[in-house]
Design an enzyme around this catalytic site. Structure first.
Site, PDB file in Angstrom:
ATOM      1  N   PHE A 228       0.865  -1.180   0.000  1.00  0.00           N
ATOM      2  CA  PHE A 228       0.000   0.000   0.000  1.00  0.00           C
ATOM      3  C   PHE A 228       0.897   1.223   0.000  1.00  0.00           C
ATOM      4  O   PHE A 228       1.680   1.446   0.918  1.00  0.00           O
ATOM      5  CB  PHE A 228      -0.914   0.025   1.232  1.00  0.00           C
ATOM      6  CG  PHE A 228      -1.931   1.132   1.152  1.00  0.00           C
ATOM      7  CD1 PHE A 228      -3.214   0.895   0.656  1.00  0.00           C
ATOM      8  CD2 PHE A 228      -1.600   2.433   1.518  1.00  0.00           C
ATOM      9  CE1 PHE A 228      -4.134   1.926   0.552  1.00  0.00           C
ATOM     10  CE2 PHE A 228      -2.519   3.466   1.416  1.00  0.00           C
ATOM     11  CZ  PHE A 228      -3.795   3.210   0.928  1.00  0.00           C
TER      12      PHE A 228
ATOM     13  N   ASP B 270       9.340   2.741   1.354  1.00  0.00           N
ATOM     14  CA  ASP B 270       8.174   3.495   1.811  1.00  0.00           C
ATOM     15  C   ASP B 270       8.068   3.294   3.323  1.00  0.00           C
ATOM     16  O   ASP B 270       7.641   2.239   3.798  1.00  0.00           O
ATOM     17  CB  ASP B 270       6.919   2.987   1.091  1.00  0.00           C
ATOM     18  CG  ASP B 270       5.652   3.714   1.556  1.00  0.00           C
ATOM     19  OD1 ASP B 270       5.677   4.325   2.640  1.00  0.00           O
ATOM     20  OD2 ASP B 270       4.639   3.645   0.837  1.00  0.00           O
TER      21      ASP B 270
ATOM     22  N   LYS C  76       2.493  10.388   7.542  1.00  0.00           N
ATOM     23  CA  LYS C  76       1.840  10.047   8.814  1.00  0.00           C
ATOM     24  C   LYS C  76       2.435  10.772  10.031  1.00  0.00           C
ATOM     25  O   LYS C  76       2.122  11.917  10.267  1.00  0.00           O
ATOM     26  CB  LYS C  76       1.846   8.538   9.003  1.00  0.00           C
ATOM     27  CG  LYS C  76       0.939   7.843   7.962  1.00  0.00           C
ATOM     28  CD  LYS C  76       0.569   6.451   8.386  1.00  0.00           C
ATOM     29  CE  LYS C  76      -0.172   5.684   7.310  1.00  0.00           C
ATOM     30  NZ  LYS C  76      -1.586   5.995   7.225  1.00  0.00           N
TER      31      LYS C  76
HETATM   32  N1  PLP Z   1       2.451   4.470   2.198  1.00  0.00           N
HETATM   33  C1  PLP Z   1       2.122   3.690   3.232  1.00  0.00           C
HETATM   34  C2  PLP Z   1       3.052   2.596   3.659  1.00  0.00           C
HETATM   35  C3  PLP Z   1       0.920   3.893   3.913  1.00  0.00           C
HETATM   36  O1  PLP Z   1       0.598   3.105   4.945  1.00  0.00           O
HETATM   37  C4  PLP Z   1       0.075   4.932   3.495  1.00  0.00           C
HETATM   38  C5  PLP Z   1      -1.220   5.158   4.167  1.00  0.00           C
HETATM   39  O2  PLP Z   1      -1.739   4.341   4.892  1.00  0.00           O
HETATM   40  C6  PLP Z   1       0.460   5.715   2.406  1.00  0.00           C
HETATM   41  C7  PLP Z   1       1.644   5.468   1.788  1.00  0.00           C
HETATM   42  C8  PLP Z   1      -0.442   6.824   1.922  1.00  0.00           C
HETATM   43  O3  PLP Z   1      -0.441   7.868   2.841  1.00  0.00           O
HETATM   44  P1  PLP Z   1      -1.611   8.965   2.833  1.00  0.00           P
HETATM   45  O4  PLP Z   1      -2.851   8.306   3.302  1.00  0.00           O
HETATM   46  O5  PLP Z   1      -1.097  10.027   3.753  1.00  0.00           O
HETATM   47  O6  PLP Z   1      -1.718   9.462   1.423  1.00  0.00           O
END
Ligand code: PLP
Length: 687
Positions: A419, A502, A531
């Site tokens: 994700f 990520d 986050k």
């Molecule tokens: N990358 C990871 C690993 C995430 O867990 C998330 C959101 O849960 C995102 C990217 C996307 O972040 P946002 O919801 O701030 O766009």
């Protein structure tokens, strides 16, 4: 139901204080409450003392709408008289075995006030002189005193923004302090038994907001009682569950009020439970009418948070083991963050990136202290950080093709269950959420998770970038193997591709190190963050080491809000707390303990297949999928614990990194109870 720290703010009036001699009853109760384990903050008045000194100086007291009119001399006298009263209270409590310190609003920037403006019934502004209302409480100072085992005794004088000292009504100050510290209860110890109305000998036992407003409107409550009931009302409107007015001269009333025992005096409870329930229903309905139906929100209306706890509109408290999905890693409303945001929003809130700003620079410098040297680009969310990282991979590949005459490489590799966000670029590397949104961007490829051989076979000279979560979050809290991540490093180096980690969810201390990669002995080329970065405010970042840090050049990428000064100030404050308090190590230790506790409590639970994770990012895999996972999450919430279920059947547990051991025990207790109940119900249904 789990128990929250019991915190009461007690206001003792001038008459209840009694300078010298025995401890007066209200303070005796404070001693008892502290011994019972309550956290108590005292706010005191000093009316008689102020009047005595004023008279000595030939000034007669004058009251406007129940408030002492204050000119410069009155404020100076109040400052002196209140300091004397405060010292006497602190000395009395200390002598009784409850160490206390007395402070005024000027001490350490504890309190800030602004001029109070009131109008009479004709709408004319009343001249109150230098009378203020608290606008800020530096709760961090109060937390520090409490941690040191000291009861804070506060005098209600406070400077305004220009440094002018203002006299603040003590009831009013106590209400503001109670709201700011997130106290459960406020007790105003006065020299009357409660709210008295004509034709009734006994004080009114309990009032809701509507009744208080009616009593004030009809003039039944007036004079000195009016600021008291209004202060109570304001406290309840700001999340204090109950506010009592009691006779502080009678032994036991303050204690009884803190414990919410009938007969202590008059309790103000904000809106009646029925009115709150109606308000909640109205909020839920308005949401259905006004919002796109993209979320399945729990029927909780959260209005306030502090530390590991959040409160519902109706006063219900929840232990927050999800942290806004690993955002509130320092707990809710950490004082250092609150202060930084308040300060920066007063100075400069936004500039765009056409200029330099100091907060943004400080955040970048603070990030570089965490163990990954390179360049930074600030975005506003995790998805935006992913977008930028993908653009970076492609642009770097394009530049190399231009410079070296190589064929243009396009391919971006991601992994099953990953994700990375919901915008189109991010969606291209987030397969599970693409249905109905095609066509997708070209040049993306998904490989099996944690499969060294598949990576070896697929990554090659055509690969521009590889993006991976070292610990998958939404995909079900899956920790990558060291061998897998090291293989990705080796392959990217061998083929000249950019390795992106990520760390939006697992970074910044969540898994027990500042960056997750630090636990795998692998250094990526690019790290994305989001986050927890903004400590509650929206912020994302792309970090890139050289030469990748120079791939995106002028006009290649931009964001109007990215690195906005207020978000940056919050981020810097949060990152400093994280580093200075070593919360990464704490997360590692507590995470290990929490997994042990969960395994011990859930051992043999028929619904649990596995407890896994790293640091305080923990997944509990259930033996069956939805709707069981959702039912467990709902039952936990009904028992006062917030968590969620991801990847259909993995309960995700991510408490704040500041969580206490006791809170961990409370949370595990609720989860164990809910799982046992569910299993028993399932067995009964099957039988
Ligand atoms: N990358 C990871 C690993 C995430 O867990 C998330 C959101 O849960 C995102 C990217 C996307 O972040 P946002 O919801 O701030 O766009």
């Amino acid at each position: 139901m789990v128990g929250v720290e019991r915190h009461v703010v007690v206001k003792v009036g001038g008459a209840a204080v009694g300078v010298g001699g025995n401890l007066p009853p209200a303070l005796d109760d404070v001693v008892t409450l502290v011994r019972e384990g309550w956290r108590v903050t005292v706010v005191h008045g000093g009316g008689p003392e102020i009047s005595r000194w004023s008279e000595r100086l030939g000034k007669t007291a004058r009251f406007v709408a129940g408030l002492r009119y204050s000119d410069a001399d009155t404020v100076a006298v109040a400052e002196m008289a209140l300091a004397r009263v405060g010292k006497a209270i602190a000395a009395g409590l200390s002598a009784a075995g409850v160490p206390a310190v007395s402070l005024g609003g000027q001490d350490g920037g504890l309190l800030r006030a602004e001029r109070l403006r009131l109008r009479d019934e004709q709408g004319q502004e009343l001249d109150l002189g230098l009378v203020g209302r608290l606008s800020e409480v530096a709760t961090g100072i109060l937390d520090a005193l409490h941690s040191a085992g000291l009861v804070a005794v506060l005098a209600p004088v406070a400077p305004d923004a220009s440094g002018q000292l203002l006299n603040v009504n003590a009831d009013d100050a106590a209400a503001e302090v109670a709201a700011a510290v997130g106290a459960e209860a406020l007790v105003l110890a006065s020299d009357v038994p409660g709210v008295l109305v004509p034709g009734r000998a006994e004080p009114l036992g309990s009032l809701d907001a509507e009744r208080v407003r009616a009593l004030v409107r009809d003039g039944v409550v007036s004079g000195g009682m009016r600021p008291k009931v209004e202060a109570c009302l304001r406290a309840t409107e700001h999340g204090v569950t109950r506010a009592w007015i009691v006779d502080g001269r009678r032994p036991g009333t303050v204690r009884d009020a803190a414990h919410d025992r009938p007969g202590a005096g008059t309790a103000v409870r904000g809106s009646a439970p029925a009115a709150l329930a109606a308000e909640r229903e109205a909020v839920l309905t308005a949401y259905q009418d006004l919002f796109m139906p993209t979320y399945s929100r729990a029927p909780a209306v959260l209005i306030r948070g502090r530390g590991s706890w959040v409160w519902d509109l109706d006063g219900t408290s929840y232990l927050d083991f999800l942290c806004g999905i690993s955002v509130n890693n320092l707990g809710h409303c950490h004082p250092a963050v609150v202060q930084a945001v308040a300060r920066q929003s007063r100075i400069l809130a936004h500039t765009s990136n056409l200029y330099h700003t100091l907060p943004q620079l400080e955040t970048a410098q603070e990030l570089m202290r965490l163990g990954f040297a390179g360049r930074v680009f600030f975005a506003n969310s995790g998805a935006e950080a992913t977008e930028g990282a993908i653009k970076l991979c492609r642009k770097a590949a394009w530049r190399r093709a231009q410079e070296r005459g190589e064929p243009q490489r396009l391919e971006i590799v991601s992994f099953e269950h990953s994700f990375h966000g919901r915008t189109y670029g991010a969606l291209a590397v987030t397969r599970g959420y693409q249905t109905g949104f095609g066509p997708m961007l070209e040049g993306f490829r998904e490989l099996p998770w944690d499969d060294v051989a598949a990576a070896e076979a697929a990554i090659g000279p055509q690969t521009a970038g590889v993006i991976v979560e070292p610990v998958q979050g939404e995909g079900g809290v899956r920790v990558a193997s060291r061998a897998f991540l090291q293989k990705l490093r080796e392959l990217c180096t061998r083929h000249g591709a950019c390795l992106v980690f990520d760390e939006v969810q697992c970074g910044l201390g969540r898994v027990g190190s500042m960056f997750a990669f630090q636990q795998f002995d692998v250094e990526p080329d690019v790290v994305t963050l989001g986050k927890a970065l903004g400590a509650g405010l929206p912020m994302g970042a792309i970090l890139a080491r050289e030469p990748w840090g120079e791939a995106l050049r002028r006009s290649d990428h931009a964001s109007t809000f990215g690195g906005n000064p207020v978000a940056a100030a919050a981020a810097t404050a949060g990152l400093r707390v994280l580093r200075e308090e070593g919360l990464d190590r704490r997360s590692l230790e507590l995470g290990e303990r929490l997994r042990q506790m969960l395994r011990a409590t859930l051992a043999g639970a028929p619904l649990v297949q596995e407890v896994r994770g790293l640091g305080l990012m923990i997944g509990i895999e259930l033996t069956a999928g939805q709707p069981l996972g959702t039912q467990i999450v709902d039952a936990c919430r009904e028992h006062g614990l917030l968590l969620n279920c991801t990847a259909d059947r993995v309960l995700r547990v991510m408490p704040p990194l500041t969580v206490t051991e006791r809170e961990l025990e409370q949370g595990v207790g609720v989860l164990g109870e809910v799982l046992r109940e569910m299993a028993a119900r399932g067995a009964a249904a099957a039988g």
